[in-house]
Design a protein around this motif. Sequence first.
Motif, PDB file in Angstrom:
ATOM      1  N   PRO A  10     -74.883  34.150  11.086  1.00  0.00           N
ATOM      2  CA  PRO A  10     -74.545  34.409   9.676  1.00  0.00           C
ATOM      3  C   PRO A  10     -73.053  34.735   9.539  1.00  0.00           C
ATOM      4  O   PRO A  10     -72.431  35.283  10.444  1.00  0.00           O
ATOM      5  CB  PRO A  10     -75.398  35.628   9.321  1.00  0.00           C
ATOM      6  CG  PRO A  10     -76.536  35.589  10.295  1.00  0.00           C
ATOM      7  CD  PRO A  10     -75.940  35.050  11.560  1.00  0.00           C
ATOM      8  N   GLY A  45     -78.962  29.548   3.441  1.00  0.00           N
ATOM      9  CA  GLY A  45     -79.706  30.310   4.437  1.00  0.00           C
ATOM     10  C   GLY A  45     -79.882  29.510   5.718  1.00  0.00           C
ATOM     11  O   GLY A  45     -79.909  28.268   5.702  1.00  0.00           O
ATOM     12  N   ARG A  46     -79.998  30.221   6.830  1.00  0.00           N
ATOM     13  CA  ARG A  46     -80.237  29.551   8.121  1.00  0.00           C
ATOM     14  C   ARG A  46     -81.517  28.733   8.040  1.00  0.00           C
ATOM     15  O   ARG A  46     -82.494  29.144   7.416  1.00  0.00           O
ATOM     16  CB  ARG A  46     -80.328  30.570   9.252  1.00  0.00           C
ATOM     17  CG  ARG A  46     -79.018  31.280   9.470  1.00  0.00           C
ATOM     18  CD  ARG A  46     -79.041  32.153  10.698  1.00  0.00           C
ATOM     19  NE  ARG A  46     -79.922  33.294  10.482  1.00  0.00           N
ATOM     20  CZ  ARG A  46     -80.233  34.184  11.420  1.00  0.00           C
ATOM     21  NH1 ARG A  46     -79.738  34.070  12.632  1.00  0.00           N
ATOM     22  NH2 ARG A  46     -81.027  35.184  11.150  1.00  0.00           N
ATOM     23  N   THR A  55     -76.436  32.720   5.432  1.00  0.00           N
ATOM     24  CA  THR A  55     -77.155  33.997   5.279  1.00  0.00           C
ATOM     25  C   THR A  55     -78.416  34.024   6.116  1.00  0.00           C
ATOM     26  O   THR A  55     -78.883  33.003   6.588  1.00  0.00           O
ATOM     27  CB  THR A  55     -77.528  34.240   3.806  1.00  0.00           C
ATOM     28  OG1 THR A  55     -78.321  33.141   3.337  1.00  0.00           O
ATOM     29  CG2 THR A  55     -76.294  34.377   2.952  1.00  0.00           C
TER      30      THR A  55
END
Length: 145
Positions: free
Chosen positions: A124, A68-69, A145
């Motif tokens: 993303p 994830g970011r 994501t």
Amino acid sequence: MKTLIIAAAVLGVVACGDTTAPATTQSEISPSTSAAATSIAPALPPGTASPSAAQAVVTFLNAPLTVGRGSNATLKAKTSPNTACSIEVDYKSGPSTAAGLVTKTSDSAGNVSWTWKVGANTTPGAWPITVTCGDGSAETHINVT
């Protein structure tokens, strides 16, 4: 003395017009001649690896990645022991300059890993990762994501 007799025999044969030389055994060749003959190897074209040099193989142990970011990513790889390895992560904005994406040397078992933070604003998507160890490289990707 043996060398002198062989030399005299060769001269005598050549002087009589016979162009065949008497057979010699390895023990009759001087050590310096023998060493010089075995150390000569044919030249290889520039940029060609020696036939005995094996290309390093890069294998990913936990790829592809999904991160994830704003989170940390860790990529683990295996290659030849004690080999210099570099990593490049290419996001939409270009190659990452994140701390942790530096050249490393694999350990004595060939293991190497990198940990870096994926930026909070990273686009993303699936982005390529290239790892190069010695003269071998492999590509995987990171799903942001």
